[in-house]
Design a protein around this motif. Sequence first.
Motif, mmCIF file in Angstrom:
data_model
loop_
_atom_site.group_PDB
_atom_site.id
_atom_site.type_symbol
_atom_site.label_atom_id
_atom_site.label_comp_id
_atom_site.label_asym_id
_atom_site.label_seq_id
_atom_site.Cartn_x
_atom_site.Cartn_y
_atom_site.Cartn_z
ATOM 1 N N MET A 1 17.478 -4.700 0.943
ATOM 2 C CA MET A 1 16.073 -5.034 0.700
ATOM 3 C C MET A 1 15.284 -3.809 0.254
ATOM 4 S SD MET A 1 14.367 -7.519 3.471
ATOM 5 C CE MET A 1 15.014 -9.128 3.951
ATOM 6 N N ILE A 2 15.427 -2.754 1.004
ATOM 7 C CA ILE A 2 14.675 -1.538 0.690
ATOM 8 C C ILE A 2 15.065 -0.989 -0.676
ATOM 9 C CG2 ILE A 2 14.305 0.856 1.381
ATOM 10 C CD1 ILE A 2 14.436 -0.068 4.251
ATOM 11 N N ALA B 1 0.836 -1.211 0.000
ATOM 12 C CA ALA B 1 0.000 0.000 0.000
ATOM 13 C C ALA B 1 0.868 1.258 0.000
ATOM 14 C CB ALA B 1 -0.925 -0.013 1.203
ATOM 15 N N GLN B 2 1.901 1.238 0.807
ATOM 16 C CA GLN B 2 2.774 2.399 0.918
ATOM 17 C C GLN B 2 3.520 2.662 -0.392
ATOM 18 O OE1 GLN B 2 3.497 4.856 2.459
ATOM 19 N NE2 GLN B 2 5.664 5.364 2.239
ATOM 20 N N VAL B 3 4.019 1.628 -0.974
ATOM 21 C CA VAL B 3 4.762 1.791 -2.226
ATOM 22 C C VAL B 3 3.828 2.330 -3.316
ATOM 23 C CG1 VAL B 3 6.043 0.601 -4.025
ATOM 24 C CG2 VAL B 3 6.440 0.021 -1.648
ATOM 25 N N GLN B 4 2.628 1.844 -3.331
ATOM 26 C CA GLN B 4 1.669 2.371 -4.300
ATOM 27 C C GLN B 4 1.415 3.856 -4.055
ATOM 28 O OE1 GLN B 4 0.560 1.242 -6.986
ATOM 29 N NE2 GLN B 4 0.466 -1.008 -6.921
ATOM 30 N N ARG B 5 1.336 4.223 -2.786
ATOM 31 C CA ARG B 5 1.086 5.623 -2.447
ATOM 32 C C ARG B 5 2.253 6.499 -2.898
ATOM 33 N NH1 ARG B 5 -1.121 4.383 2.214
ATOM 34 N NH2 ARG B 5 0.772 4.722 3.399
ATOM 35 N N VAL B 6 3.441 6.026 -2.642
ATOM 36 C CA VAL B 6 4.637 6.752 -3.078
ATOM 37 C C VAL B 6 4.657 6.864 -4.607
ATOM 38 C CG1 VAL B 6 7.129 6.530 -3.308
ATOM 39 C CG2 VAL B 6 6.053 6.203 -1.077
ATOM 40 N N GLY B 7 4.366 5.765 -5.238
ATOM 41 C CA GLY B 7 4.366 5.752 -6.699
ATOM 42 C C GLY B 7 3.425 6.806 -7.264
ATOM 43 N N TYR C 1 12.401 -0.058 -3.487
ATOM 44 C CA TYR C 1 12.157 1.329 -3.886
ATOM 45 C C TYR C 1 12.994 1.785 -5.085
ATOM 46 C CZ TYR C 1 9.101 2.313 0.041
ATOM 47 O OH TYR C 1 8.050 2.326 0.899
ATOM 48 N N GLY C 2 14.164 1.172 -5.244
ATOM 49 C CA GLY C 2 15.050 1.576 -6.327
ATOM 50 C C GLY C 2 14.347 1.668 -7.671
ATOM 51 N N PRO D 1 17.818 -0.243 -8.624
ATOM 52 C CA PRO D 1 18.515 0.022 -7.365
ATOM 53 C C PRO D 1 19.904 0.624 -7.555
ATOM 54 C CG PRO D 1 17.444 -2.112 -7.306
ATOM 55 C CD PRO D 1 17.319 -1.613 -8.707
ATOM 56 N N ILE D 2 20.543 0.279 -8.667
ATOM 57 C CA ILE D 2 21.861 0.874 -8.943
ATOM 58 C C ILE D 2 21.723 2.383 -9.111
ATOM 59 C CG2 ILE D 2 23.858 0.856 -10.473
ATOM 60 C CD1 ILE D 2 23.460 -1.844 -9.373
ATOM 61 N N TRP D 3 20.820 2.761 -9.967
ATOM 62 C CA TRP D 3 20.581 4.190 -10.193
ATOM 63 C C TRP D 3 20.143 4.867 -8.884
ATOM 64 C CZ3 TRP D 3 20.536 7.063 -14.931
ATOM 65 C CH2 TRP D 3 20.924 6.320 -16.055
ATOM 66 N N TYR D 4 19.296 4.177 -8.172
ATOM 67 C CA TYR D 4 18.791 4.723 -6.908
ATOM 68 C C TYR D 4 19.948 5.132 -6.008
ATOM 69 C CZ TYR D 4 15.993 4.459 -2.517
ATOM 70 O OH TYR D 4 15.364 4.710 -1.327
ATOM 71 N N ARG D 5 20.888 4.223 -5.814
ATOM 72 C CA ARG D 5 22.015 4.534 -4.953
ATOM 73 C C ARG D 5 22.950 5.562 -5.574
ATOM 74 N NH1 ARG D 5 24.509 0.456 -0.462
ATOM 75 N NH2 ARG D 5 22.435 0.282 0.445
ATOM 76 N N MET D 6 23.078 5.513 -6.887
ATOM 77 C CA MET D 6 23.925 6.489 -7.560
ATOM 78 C C MET D 6 23.407 7.904 -7.275
ATOM 79 S SD MET D 6 24.368 7.126 -11.620
ATOM 80 C CE MET D 6 22.891 8.088 -11.933
ATOM 81 N N MET D 7 22.124 8.054 -7.329
ATOM 82 C CA MET D 7 21.581 9.399 -7.206
ATOM 83 C C MET D 7 21.378 9.842 -5.765
ATOM 84 S SD MET D 7 19.124 9.794 -10.483
ATOM 85 C CE MET D 7 18.402 8.191 -10.680
ATOM 86 N N LEU D 8 20.901 8.945 -4.943
ATOM 87 C CA LEU D 8 20.654 9.345 -3.551
ATOM 88 C C LEU D 8 21.901 9.270 -2.682
ATOM 89 C CD1 LEU D 8 17.942 10.351 -2.648
ATOM 90 C CD2 LEU D 8 17.693 8.827 -4.587
#
Lengths: 210, 210, 210, 210
Positions: free
Chosen positions: A161-162, A93-99, A166-167, B168-175
């Motif tokens: 994991m996160i 639910a949270q990921v959908q909300r973020v999306g 989220y990535g 996730p690679i991009w995610y970490r690259m940017m954040l």
Amino acid sequence: MSPPKPRATATTGRPRDDAARQAILRATADLLEEVGFGKLSIEGIAAQAGVAKTTIYRWWHNKGVLALEAFLTAVSPKIAFTETAAPLEDLRAQVQRVGKLYRGKTGRILCELIALGQADAETHRQLLDGYLTPRRTVAKACLQRAIAQGVLRDDIDLNVMIDAIYGPIWYRMMLRHGPLDVAYIDALLDLALYGLTISPRRRPCPPGQR
Amino acid sequence: MSPPKPRATATTGRPRDDAARQAILRATADLLEEVGFGKLSIEGIAAQAGVAKTTIYRWWHNKGVLALEAFLTAVSPKIAFTETAAPLEDLRAQVQRVGKLYRGKTGRILCELIALGQADAETHRQLLDGYLTPRRTVAKACLQRAIAQGVLRDDIDLNVMIDAIYGPIWYRMMLRHGPLDVAYIDALLDLALYGLTISPRRRPCPPGQR
Amino acid sequence: MSPPKPRATATTGRPRDDAARQAILRATADLLEEVGFGKLSIEGIAAQAGVAKTTIYRWWHNKGVLALEAFLTAVSPKIAFTETAAPLEDLRAQVQRVGKLYRGKTGRILCELIALGQADAETHRQLLDGYLTPRRTVAKACLQRAIAQGVLRDDIDLNVMIDAIYGPIWYRMMLRHGPLDVAYIDALLDLALYGLTISPRRRPCPPGQR
Amino acid sequence: MSPPKPRATATTGRPRDDAARQAILRATADLLEEVGFGKLSIEGIAAQAGVAKTTIYRWWHNKGVLALEAFLTAVSPKIAFTETAAPLEDLRAQVQRVGKLYRGKTGRILCELIALGQADAETHRQLLDGYLTPRRTVAKACLQRAIAQGVLRDDIDLNVMIDAIYGPIWYRMMLRHGPLDVAYIDALLDLALYGLTISPRRRPCPPGQR
DNA sequence: AAATAATCGAGACGGTACGTCTGGTCTTACC
DNA sequence: GGTAAGACCAGACGTACCGTCTCGATTATTT
């Protein structure tokens, strides 16, 4: 003393005008939505807020930290975790909300702020501390509940994991190479939870969970 | 004719000076590395390239498309897929190579260019067409080989697969909320391939699969 | 408010820096002498005055009005009427003084400013009001004294009289088809005063008239 | 050889294209009327004439000499002396004709060209040789006829005489401090001919002359 | 109440870079 | 060799914001 740092304490003199502060943050948030960070200007903010440039510079080092604060003030309330008995459903639910949030202008602005953080360490730190870390902390708690209930592996770094969850959301938000819709996020979560490789086990929906 | 668009064809008149073009792209790439996109200026590029500003404006609409072209010209050659008999190993090698690249300045610049694309549709399009799509195409081919060999599930959209791996690679690259090192990428690939949920199967998988 | 007009009054805000104003006028006058109006550039003035271009544009619409003001400030003090008992001798002295001034760079610059006024009404107005009219007013007073003393005809428009006296000076100043020397001016005045036509009377006139 | 001088003779090669020359002069004259010399640009001329800039630079050193040639080509035919038995009437008619011409755009342009000559010796020379001197020569002849007929003094330098007559006309043309109309010119001629001072003789119209 | 002190608005200031315009020069293909 | 086309270097244009700096006016606390 030349760099105008936010005062820590001021025992005497005229106190800070909070109305001006609010007006500035509001104007910044509005302009951020309207024209994006790239075309944001201090002069524009000052004009829209009915405030002198000096007043802005007195309290914020640069455009970045101001934009960030305005962004956080405006956006933070919009994302919060629910907490039910089923952690994986909370997560979904949270990921959908973020999306949903990232599909719109919020995503666009967020992306610009991230880029900004590449060059300015303070902006970057503030973005992490003020936005990312709190959200990851909540997400971690959710995942840990899932681990405690025995539905998730306990041998993997929570941070990884996160990232895995989220990535890809951020990836699509920033690159916009495909839609960031409900179906995509669902598919993504399935993938993250059950893996790409062929295996005898599928997501066989433990009875009653879904 | 007043908006200075890149000419499509010019049969007459003095032909375009390719030396100037190269000098501009080179200077842009150098300055991009040195100061980042945020502090990139056309005047600086012109000075460093020994070229008049008009010559730049004649061929590139704005800083964005120039920076992008310079970036693509300089970076593209640095990433390529190897092709061996083991597609998953190809993939792992390639992702590690990308990760290494994104750790450095290339990642920082890329991130700024992405942010730039948020506001300017053309920059965004050019970034996708010139950078992202070609790389995803190659990655897809690799995954398809893996599917053909029966080591990957064939019921998942390839685009989602790729997002799950590269996101996730991009995610970490940017954040930059954590290291983008070899161990991280390895762990990430394991996760993507085998999933987060508890299952009897683990990576050092059924004998004969690797 | 977008067209940067000179402010009429400014009760608030930082007051205008008169040192900058002086520096700009001085630099303009110097460059005007040095290179002429044709090669005068705002950038050059700003550099020489140690001032930002914006400061110039804030107070002067264009090169013309600035050059004109600088010119008037620098030149005005150099010409003044003496006032003795003999108006015609006053006149003769004044015209000679003007002639001397116009022989040099002042004439050259004046000529360029006049040309400038052909296209720009405001420059033209300012030139007339700030330079020409005051001088003609003084000259008129002188002629009127002469008329009152009975040495000049009283049936002619003063404006035409003045044109007849000063016109040829300006003519030679601008066309430079012959020397603008003392002898020329003397001859000219004789002509203006006594006419071209044959008459019994000559300048060392009828006894008792002077 | 680097400064592109007008060729004196060209024995070989393609002969000069007179159509191009005419088009350039025509375009220059038109633009001169339309926007004045100040906003005249070689690029504009080239565009309007359908000609390459190179072709212009090959035959004219700079804007000034081109503008001047265009001006002379267009204006010269408009002023000519008539020759009757009464030289003073010829003169009066000619001056009126000149005055009419100078009232309009011709005067404005002429003034700009004169200013131009202040800085560039060649332009100045060309203006004198091509425009002023021929006209003064004709005027001198006229005055000499008047002298021969005994209606004008013979003891004054002809150059000074002409200055006394034409100077005020140019003066008003350039300064525009008053109308340059028929009445003004008439009054001016009377003044020039009969002088400002009080004398027994007036312009008593020698019988039959007026 | 007066003095002190920090705030606020307004806006001028020295700068940097913008994107445009024009001046002259050059290079090419065509005639 | 002349010409049209047009790219090139050079440099000034006038504008937009930057971040800093006076100002006078305002609003508190401290004497």
